[in-house]
Design a protein around this motif. Sequence first.
Motif, PDB file in Angstrom:
ATOM      1  N   GLN A   1      41.652  35.575  45.249  1.00  0.00           N
ATOM      2  CA  GLN A   1      41.898  37.073  44.807  1.00  0.00           C
ATOM      3  C   GLN A   1      41.453  37.474  46.584  1.00  0.00           C
ATOM      4  OE1 GLN A   1      40.671  39.543  42.251  1.00  0.00           O
ATOM      5  NE2 GLN A   1      41.614  41.089  42.300  1.00  0.00           N
ATOM      6  N   GLN A   2      40.019  37.021  46.425  1.00  0.00           N
ATOM      7  CA  GLN A   2      39.720  37.385  47.773  1.00  0.00           C
ATOM      8  C   GLN A   2      39.968  37.227  49.137  1.00  0.00           C
ATOM      9  OE1 GLN A   2      35.248  35.878  47.627  1.00  0.00           O
ATOM     10  NE2 GLN A   2      34.822  36.881  49.191  1.00  0.00           N
TER      11      GLN A   2
ATOM     12  N   ARG B   1      38.010  34.377  40.861  1.00  0.00           N
ATOM     13  CA  ARG B   1      38.337  35.051  42.147  1.00  0.00           C
ATOM     14  C   ARG B   1      38.174  34.887  43.678  1.00  0.00           C
ATOM     15  NH1 ARG B   1      32.427  34.197  43.213  1.00  0.00           N
ATOM     16  NH2 ARG B   1      32.253  33.751  40.373  1.00  0.00           N
ATOM     17  N   TYR B   2      38.209  33.725  44.172  1.00  0.00           N
ATOM     18  CA  TYR B   2      38.371  33.223  45.652  1.00  0.00           C
ATOM     19  C   TYR B   2      39.884  33.887  45.781  1.00  0.00           C
ATOM     20  CZ  TYR B   2      34.037  32.008  45.710  1.00  0.00           C
ATOM     21  OH  TYR B   2      32.827  32.000  46.041  1.00  0.00           O
TER      22      TYR B   2
ATOM     23  N   THR C   1      40.449  42.288  53.827  1.00  0.00           N
ATOM     24  CA  THR C   1      41.845  41.574  53.841  1.00  0.00           C
ATOM     25  C   THR C   1      43.136  42.064  54.334  1.00  0.00           C
ATOM     26  OG1 THR C   1      40.896  42.480  51.425  1.00  0.00           O
ATOM     27  CG2 THR C   1      41.134  40.186  51.552  1.00  0.00           C
TER      28      THR C   1
ATOM     29  N   MET D   1      35.244  43.283  52.129  1.00  0.00           N
ATOM     30  CA  MET D   1      36.058  42.536  53.207  1.00  0.00           C
ATOM     31  C   MET D   1      37.257  42.503  53.806  1.00  0.00           C
ATOM     32  SD  MET D   1      37.467  39.122  52.403  1.00  0.00           S
ATOM     33  CE  MET D   1      38.674  38.604  53.381  1.00  0.00           C
TER      34      MET D   1
END
Lengths: 342, 432
Positions: free
Chosen positions: B318-319, B315-316, A3, A1
């Motif tokens: 970080q994402q 996870r989120y 980021t 993604m």
Amino acid sequence: METTPSAPHTTTSQDTPNANSNFLLRLLRAREATLIIMIVLIGIALQLITGKFLTTPNLNAISLGFATSAIIVVGMTAALVSGGFDLSVGSVFAMGGVTVALALRAELPIPIAILCGVACGALAGFINGFLITQIQINPFITTLGMLGIARGVSLAITQGLPIAGLPPDFLVYGQGQNLGIPNLILIAIIAIIVGDILMRRSSAFRQIYYVGGNEEAARLSGINVKRVVLAVYVLSGLLAGLAGVLSVSRFTVADPGAGSGEELRIIAACIIGGCSLRGGKGTVIGGLLGLIFVGFINNGMVLLRVPVYWQQLAMGVVLLLAVGFDTISQRWQLRARGKKAG
Amino acid sequence: MDGQPITPANPREALALGIAIVYQELSMVPTLTVAENIFPGHLPTNRFGMVNYRQLYQNAAQVLEKMQVHVNPRALVETLSIANQQLVEISKALSSNCKVLILDEPTSALTDTEADRLLKLLHRLALEGVSILYISHKLNEVFTLAHRITVLRDGRYIGTEKTADVTPDQIIRMMVGRELGAMYPSKTNQVGSPLLEVQDLTLPNSKARNSFKLNQGEILGFAGLIGSGRSELARSVFGADSKVAGRIFLNGSPVDFRSPQDAIKHGLGYLPEDRKAAGLFLEMSIRLNIEAAVISKVSTNGFLSPTKERTLAERYVQQLAISTPGIEQEVRRLSGGNQQKTLVAKWLAIKPNILIVDEPTRGIDVGAKKEIHFLLRQLAESGVGIIIISSELPEILGMSDRILVMHESAIVAEYTAEEATEEKIIRSASGQ
């Protein structure tokens, strides 16, 4: 993604230097830890002053006194966490007791009679929950109404007179022992442990925290808010009814005036134990510790022969001190953190 | 103040010194009248100490007149639109004849036209000699209004520049501390088959029948003025509010969502416009917020699994690059942008097929805004159908593959990304 690669990821840099103090803060903030320390200190102080606090008869008497209240604490914690509260528990407690006694006098089998008492409490809770979720009367008014209704029902069907002469087989539940521990205490311990585990870890009970934390957000997150709230009040009523049944079994009489004022004692205990009147917060163990804390102070006053009239005043002061101290210390922690950050 | 050192201990003392502030969140009593809200501390009284209402309404009318705010001073504040409430709030600040006026994100709840009106008013006040401290995330407002611009970042002073000497890009660089690049991701335009089809949906208090389609991988923008029914339409599709009539098809088969629960089961997510009131559990941790809509997914046999909970939240975090010391941090301690990312994470966790986002970047910093824009596009590219409701036209234009415009609870226009312009949208949105 996508980021953005150089995003200011403060995750580690902020965490490491004050990890220790964070841990201490968290421990301090866990109301349970503070309460346990306070309870131990009070216990030691009372033992030193009176010399008879830590005796088996005294501790047994205190625990027995706690037992029925502890059962009600489980339901009250759920109600407070959901953002409401249940003022009717004291009256429902009496109604449950009166119901089981009348059922026994009508010579219904004991298990059926017990079921009647508990179901009667659950019904009162259901009515509370129904009015709160469907008609949307606020919990204060609803349960205040039920406080009057349940007490009135108990007084009316007994003509205000205690019911005695119950079968000995029934009295075993409240007076007997297993493994050397009074049944009543065993039941209370089970209720507390099961209640605490469910509130902490069960996915169904977790919904109560979401509802209390932010009702609209909970609804939009797919939680059936009305069903959760209804269930909470049924639980609270059911446990109050059960406590009433057990109390009758212990004292051998069903007193339609029993449990008056119990609701406020229980709410005070839960609040001292970390529940918030705004909902979303609190644990069953915390409520129990709050109850023990208040109970110890009460017992201490009895042992120290503080006149009865002063005891109520003292309890009021304790509640305000406990919650006031906590509020101030939280604000103080926030400020300390703000300074560190700035 | 005027060369004298001052240390006001509270807002009232500051006001006495001539400093008034308008907060980002409205601070009025909704159940009292406009006039009572304008003069809370100094209601005119008669000689018995009772409120002189006639005088009060007159005074209020004068203040409102001066501000050119057209609301009835006798109206209850709760009956006003958010925009009018905001204007009353500012009137209240000015009724004290302040010398310094501080405004914190005053336009975050306003549409562009309403914001324009406010900016003109502030401009006039400045000409009359009031010093204005205008706090905003919106650069175009800052550039139209301000003489000088000060940039703060993470609570630190970065610098002050004369507006005439800087470009928006330079300011953005000061704000984020790095080059930001484009605010909007490029569009791909490979739109799939119809995912959601709404037919003849009617909202309460309106007769208009609304029909629209959302395709796989498409970002569908909903433009319109505040109160034009965009959120209401979204909420009724999501099952959060009741609809009067209408049918909804998902992948061609009819569905009837009676509650958000139903909608979520079918893979719909709805990010509400007011993140604090309707989205977040502010006093709970990031972990609890992220898992709120997927409690059963982080459980085994009806009991929450701490490992699954932690894995999901981490996870989120970080994402989405949520900036926090850890997943147990209370959400209310996060910045607006990170709060919003947490809310987005909650909806990503349900693995949505359709995501409705209502004002997804309101009141958050440009960096986070850009990240959310790219994230939404990335979701769309993975096949999710996205509906974006926004009162910021550049955002609607920058993000949408197709744009629907609403006016008075009805969809009144549809534009493709190529044909849409701010002007066309404004014209449709105002019913022309």
